[in-house]
Scaffold this active site. Structure first.
Site, PDB file in Angstrom:
ATOM      1  N   CYS A 145      -0.034  28.110 -18.041  1.00  0.00           N
ATOM      2  CA  CYS A 145      -0.778  28.590 -19.261  1.00  0.00           C
ATOM      3  C   CYS A 145      -1.147  27.096 -20.178  1.00  0.00           C
ATOM      4  O   CYS A 145      -0.724  26.704 -21.246  1.00  0.00           O
ATOM      5  CB  CYS A 145       0.535  29.106 -20.080  1.00  0.00           C
ATOM      6  SG  CYS A 145       1.100  30.682 -19.569  1.00  0.00           S
ATOM      7  N   GLU A 146      -2.336  26.673 -19.669  1.00  0.00           N
ATOM      8  CA  GLU A 146      -2.721  25.529 -20.056  1.00  0.00           C
ATOM      9  C   GLU A 146      -4.290  25.560 -19.810  1.00  0.00           C
ATOM     10  O   GLU A 146      -4.744  25.648 -18.667  1.00  0.00           O
ATOM     11  CB  GLU A 146      -2.405  24.126 -19.619  1.00  0.00           C
ATOM     12  CG  GLU A 146      -0.731  23.788 -19.870  1.00  0.00           C
ATOM     13  CD  GLU A 146      -0.665  23.301 -21.360  1.00  0.00           C
ATOM     14  OE1 GLU A 146      -1.819  22.915 -21.823  1.00  0.00           O
ATOM     15  OE2 GLU A 146       0.654  23.360 -21.797  1.00  0.00           O
ATOM     16  N   PRO A 203       0.904  -1.068   0.010  1.00  0.00           N
ATOM     17  CA  PRO A 203       0.045   0.005  -0.089  1.00  0.00           C
ATOM     18  C   PRO A 203       0.722   1.314   0.037  1.00  0.00           C
ATOM     19  O   PRO A 203       1.952   1.354   0.696  1.00  0.00           O
ATOM     20  CB  PRO A 203      -0.761   0.001   1.254  1.00  0.00           C
ATOM     21  CG  PRO A 203       0.042  -1.044   2.446  1.00  0.00           C
ATOM     22  CD  PRO A 203       0.829  -1.746   1.227  1.00  0.00           C
ATOM     23  N   TYR A 228       1.080  11.258  -4.701  1.00  0.00           N
ATOM     24  CA  TYR A 228       1.330  11.584  -6.017  1.00  0.00           C
ATOM     25  C   TYR A 228       1.266  13.132  -6.333  1.00  0.00           C
ATOM     26  O   TYR A 228       1.329  13.472  -7.542  1.00  0.00           O
ATOM     27  CB  TYR A 228       0.157  10.792  -6.868  1.00  0.00           C
ATOM     28  CG  TYR A 228       0.515   9.392  -6.794  1.00  0.00           C
ATOM     29  CD1 TYR A 228       1.664   8.720  -7.227  1.00  0.00           C
ATOM     30  CD2 TYR A 228      -0.270   8.441  -6.075  1.00  0.00           C
ATOM     31  CE1 TYR A 228       1.788   7.169  -6.976  1.00  0.00           C
ATOM     32  CE2 TYR A 228      -0.304   7.184  -5.991  1.00  0.00           C
ATOM     33  CZ  TYR A 228       1.062   6.444  -6.415  1.00  0.00           C
ATOM     34  OH  TYR A 228       1.225   5.332  -6.037  1.00  0.00           O
ATOM     35  N   ARG A 234      -0.716   4.575  -1.567  1.00  0.00           N
ATOM     36  CA  ARG A 234      -1.776   6.016  -1.559  1.00  0.00           C
ATOM     37  C   ARG A 234      -2.574   5.697  -0.422  1.00  0.00           C
ATOM     38  O   ARG A 234      -3.066   6.557   0.153  1.00  0.00           O
ATOM     39  CB  ARG A 234      -2.623   5.677  -3.015  1.00  0.00           C
ATOM     40  CG  ARG A 234      -3.872   6.759  -3.079  1.00  0.00           C
ATOM     41  CD  ARG A 234      -4.816   6.337  -4.071  1.00  0.00           C
ATOM     42  NE  ARG A 234      -4.304   5.613  -5.183  1.00  0.00           N
ATOM     43  CZ  ARG A 234      -4.288   6.202  -6.327  1.00  0.00           C
ATOM     44  NH1 ARG A 234      -4.793   7.391  -6.398  1.00  0.00           N
ATOM     45  NH2 ARG A 234      -3.762   5.429  -7.382  1.00  0.00           N
TER      46      ARG A 234
END
Length: 469
Positions: free
Chosen positions: A397-398, A323, A427, A325
């Site tokens: 800038c996306e 494990p 993550y 996460r």
């Protein structure tokens, strides 16, 4: 609102101010700035020990031992490596960098595993020289590389063979890792025509290890390991995916692996001592979602493997799980400051309020990469305003720089508000980048009413220091 998906140490006072382990978000922002990753230390440690106890108890009832490895890829730092090891977990690493952190933290090599589908010679050598307890090999070519490097050092390398069971589990396709058409492991299916293409001269097989035309890539790999005296075959490894909320996938994969183990024993007389069932245990990201309960999954998997081994007529091996996460994800949140707030009319006639924060895809790429869903709240004050449909976005800038795709926020959300996103411990920092040359946020641990920095905030000077002109 507290409870899942927030960590257990999160509370909210009558004035609407959220606190983590007794430290208010105002104090965290004042001391450490925003954006910042905030880790609830007690919650993380409790989840680590909870998984260990649940699996040890359930597997003891069927007469089997079990080890719990913390999957460092979720998030790894010196402190986190020490914490999980102190709670009785071993550490699973996937690169030389993760291995170096675990070793620097004081985790003994014997309590570390090394993964990776394309390990460098340097990473393999580091594992061998530091006495890593297991190297999980991922291809036929790698088997011979590990054997040759071990032989050159006069050591026997402990290895597990990672197999793909064909069990599809988890969330997005990119994090389901046991289907055939992907880069990890060696398939238990197939035979002639499906075996990995030979790129090195195969070793001379020992008795019982002669290849057959219908051998799967997984069986071929196991036979090759048995044939190399520089290698010790610890066992078989399987990982079926991530963010898994249905335990049945683990049970099916376990049966496949135990069957392969029995087939290898029939062929060679080698009954491997260990089976690793991987990780991927799902957590709650949104209010109302229910995480996998470690006690339930442990009991279900233990019962399944006991039945499978009995049906095969083989004794139970030692098991391990990984494990990551499930331990660090719920323990973390990301704290932001709101900047621009912009109402936008959308195609169906409704208005969506775009709430821009001082971070974005550089500190959490998962919504852009996987379409991952998160929950956010305004956490620095109380509001009586009617909620509005909102989208939390970043400063990059996306147009795909989305932190939370859809959430209800107070209609009076404004610049300067503190906003927190729940369950970002896994993550976020480990996949963070410097896109648009944005320095990465700090990781701040909170416990017993105080906070401390685990990883400091990057600065523009850090970025410039790397640029050699």
């Amino acid at each position: 609102m507290t409870g899942e998906p927030w960590s257990r140490g999160v509370t909210r006072s009558d004035d609407g101010v959220l606190a983590v382990a007794g430290v208010s978000v105002h104090d965290l922002a004042a001391q450490h700035g925003t954006p910042a990753y905030v880790l609830d230390q007690a919650d993380l440690r409790s989840r680590a020990s909870g998984y260990r106890r649940a699996f040890e108890t359930a597997f003891a009832e069927i007469g089997a031992g079990v080890d719990v490895y913390y999957a460092g890829k979720a998030f790894l730092s010196l402190a986190v490596a020490r914490w999980v090891h102190e709670e009785g977990l071993r550490v699973d690493t996937a690169t030389g960098g993760e291995l170096a952190i675990a070793l620097r933290a004081g985790v003994p090599g014997a309590d570390i595993g090394l993964h990776g589908n394309n390990k460098s010679d340097a990473e393999i050598v580091a594992a061998l020289d530091n006495g890593v307890g297991r190297i999980i090999v991922d291809s036929l070519v790698e088997i011979d590389r590990v054997a040759d490097l071990a032989g050159a050092r006069g050591v026997v390398a402990p290895v597990m063979v990672r197999v793909t069971t064909g069990v599809h589990a988890g969330g997005h396709e990119y994090i389901s890792t046991a289907h055939e058409d992907q880069k990890f492991g060696l398939s238990v299916a197939g035979g002639s025509g499906e075996r990995e293409r030979e790129t090195v001269k195969p070793s001379a097989p020992s008795a019982g290890t002669t290849l057959q035309d219908d051998d799967s890539p997984a069986m071929t790999a196991l036979l090759r390991v048995v044939a190399r005296p520089e290698l010790h075959l610890l066992g078989i490894h399987s990982h079926i995916g991530s963010q898994i909320l249905d335990p049945s996938g683990f049970e099916v994969a376990a049966r496949v692996v135990l069957t392969l183990r029995a087939q290898l024993a029939e062929r060679t007389g080698v009954l491997v001592d260990e089976v690793d069932l991987g990780g991927g245990y799902g957590i709650a990201y949104l209010p109302g979602e229910v995480a996998l309960d470690p006690d339930r999954i442990a009991k279900d998997v233990a019962a399944s493997v006991a039945a499978s081994a009995a049906g095969l007529g083989t004794p139970l091996p030692r098991f391990s799980i990984e494990p990551g996460r499930a331990i660090v994800g719920p323990a973390g949140l990301t704290l932001y400051t709101v900047g621009t707030v912009k109402p936008v009319r959308i195609d169906d006639g409704r208005t969506r309020t775009y709430v821009s924060v001082d971070g974005g895809m550089s500190d959490n790429i998962r919504p852009a990469l996987y379409g991952a869903q998160y929950h956010a709240e305004i956490v620095g004050r109380l509001s009586s305003a009617e909620p509005v449909l909102a989208r939390v976005v970043g400063k990059h800038c996306e147009s795909g720089d989305i932190v939370v795709h859809e959430v209800q926020l107070p209609g009076d959300v404004r610049a300067g508000d503190l906003l927190a996103v729940a369950a970002t411990g896994a993550y976020g920092r480990s996949m963070a980048s410097n896109y648009n040359q944005v320095p990465r946020p700090p990781v701040v641990a909170v416990a017993d009413g105080s906070s401390r920095v685990l990883l400091r905030r990057e600065t523009v000077e850090d970025l410039l220091a790397l640029d050699q002109g």
